[in-house]
Write a protein that holds these residues in place. Sequence first.
Motif: not given
Length: 626
Positions: A234-246
């Motif tokens: 069961f995963v909860v997240g927001d692709d629009d808040q993915s900001i840690y590519a580094f």
Amino acid sequence: MSKKLNGNQRLAVCHEKGPMLVLAGPGSGKTTVLLCRILRLLERKLARPTQILALTFSKAAAEEMKERFKRARGPEGVAFGTFHSVFFRILRSRYGWSVEQVFQEEERRIVLRNILEEAKWDIPDLEEYISVFLSQLSLMNSELESVNTFEPVGIPGEEFTKLYRVYERYKERHEKVDFDDMLTLCYQLLTEDEKVRTFWQNRYQFILVDEFQDVNKAQYECLKILAEKHQNLFVVGDDDQSIYAFRGARPDFLLDFTAMYPAAKKVILNTNYRSTERVISLAERVIGNNELRFVKDMRGTGTEGEKATFFLADDTAAEAACIGEKIANLIDEGVPMTEIAVIYRTNLQGGAFARELYKRGIPYDLRDSSGNVYEHWVAKDLLAYLLLAENEESDSALRRILNKPKRYIGKELVAEAETMPYNLMRSFFVCPSLKKWQEEHLENLRTDLNQIRRRSPYDALKYIRKVIGYDEYLEEFSVYRRTSAQVLWEIADEVMETARDCADVKTFRDRLEEMSRQMKEQTRQNGQQRNGVQLMTMHGAKGLEFRAVFLPTLVEGVVPHEKGMEQIEEERRLFYVAITRTGEKLCLSAVRRRYEKETKPSCFLAEMGLNTEELFGKKEKENETK
């Protein structure tokens, strides 16, 4: 608790078995959903407490979740933890490791410092170098790459490999593991040991993951193995808040979740309980320009709220002054200082707002500890030039800038000069091995020092950078270190800005020391919030909320950042995160000039509906967004 849930939240909470993806927009109550789901699993007797694992990314978030669960009268036994803590538990059950064997952050920095000092590597700033190495080491491990194929950024590949191997030998000799090892070794153990894999698959039959958009490859692969048998992921997240590519995080894992788990159910939590309708509308306008995303159609609870404001300042100093005045007015109106945030793109920008608030006597809380530009090696280099101009007998200042830019004064000549009974500058000229062309370089340096001596600190720094060629040295250095020259130039720009109205070198030096001291005092220690206006980067703002938010310097090259132009969608996500931190008040601003260079308005302003060509062409300072 479940009686207060909206329809989509209830759908997520009432999901029983099998994989589920919960897309949770900003302020949509995702933690409440996670906790309600755990309680419902227990009430319906679908799982025992010890069969449930709730994962998140920070120790503070895990503790908060655990505490909220306890307040909701949840039973003992449910495992709340970070990826690292849970993976270490798995490793310890197999290898019997103790907590004492885990390298703490400061401990491994000391080890690396000793390694580099013993090797006598020529490094301008040891602490920065170690930070870059550790960040790249974490990225390599999170991607499950080997040192033979990994291409580091910010550090030459050969140096990275050499330091990595020395560091690994040290860990092996002293039977130590670090936080990166917890990911890679856990993946290796779960992959290779069937008995261990089966045990933990049976132990954690229901796995819940918060902030799923932040998982990296190593974490994701371990999760897939743990959930393989029962499929209750069961995963909860927001692709629009993915900001840690580094750090190795990518929205791909979330975007591809339903492809990996075809039987997965999907629910969108699209009610934002934090922000007003106007703020949500602006944020949606911006993020809607991204192509690789799930459309969520975020909406509020009906409170229209105030219009966001926009102002255009002549330069960053004027912008900081205007924001300082607006902050003072908000405080006078009764808005608590801790509910006011200035959110900027890079650490470097914090200095202008720290200086302005300090000048006004307004306390501030600097959340990002790496933002002390006044102690950066570039600042020390520039100050060394000024000090040497005042006193050519300053051997420490001369050593610092001797080959910045290159003057081809090698270590052998320096060692020879140090045997002479004079100061270093004079000693060079009496060295028997001094070559004619080396002497010319030293004479040119003396001429330049005489020119510096005649100028104000601000003009002297400009001379050092443009005439002597310090900016060219920074560019050559950045090429060698595989990093961005623009970042180093901006540090030099900020140092120059600090010197702008200083009459002499002493005043400038005192100001650097005072600002450095202030920033150290106001920087958050051990995560403790100070009672002041919150100053932070967009990355540091994630997960937080405020009543009033200022987003400054919205110009091309800053927002979106120059080094992020190739990842424009991530830059847009970062801006989206910043906008959605506010509940009520949003103030946007831009500058006509930055460090004496003309600017262009951020493309994100036009996406919000602002006529940037008209705004940047007018003299009016205050506007309202549509």
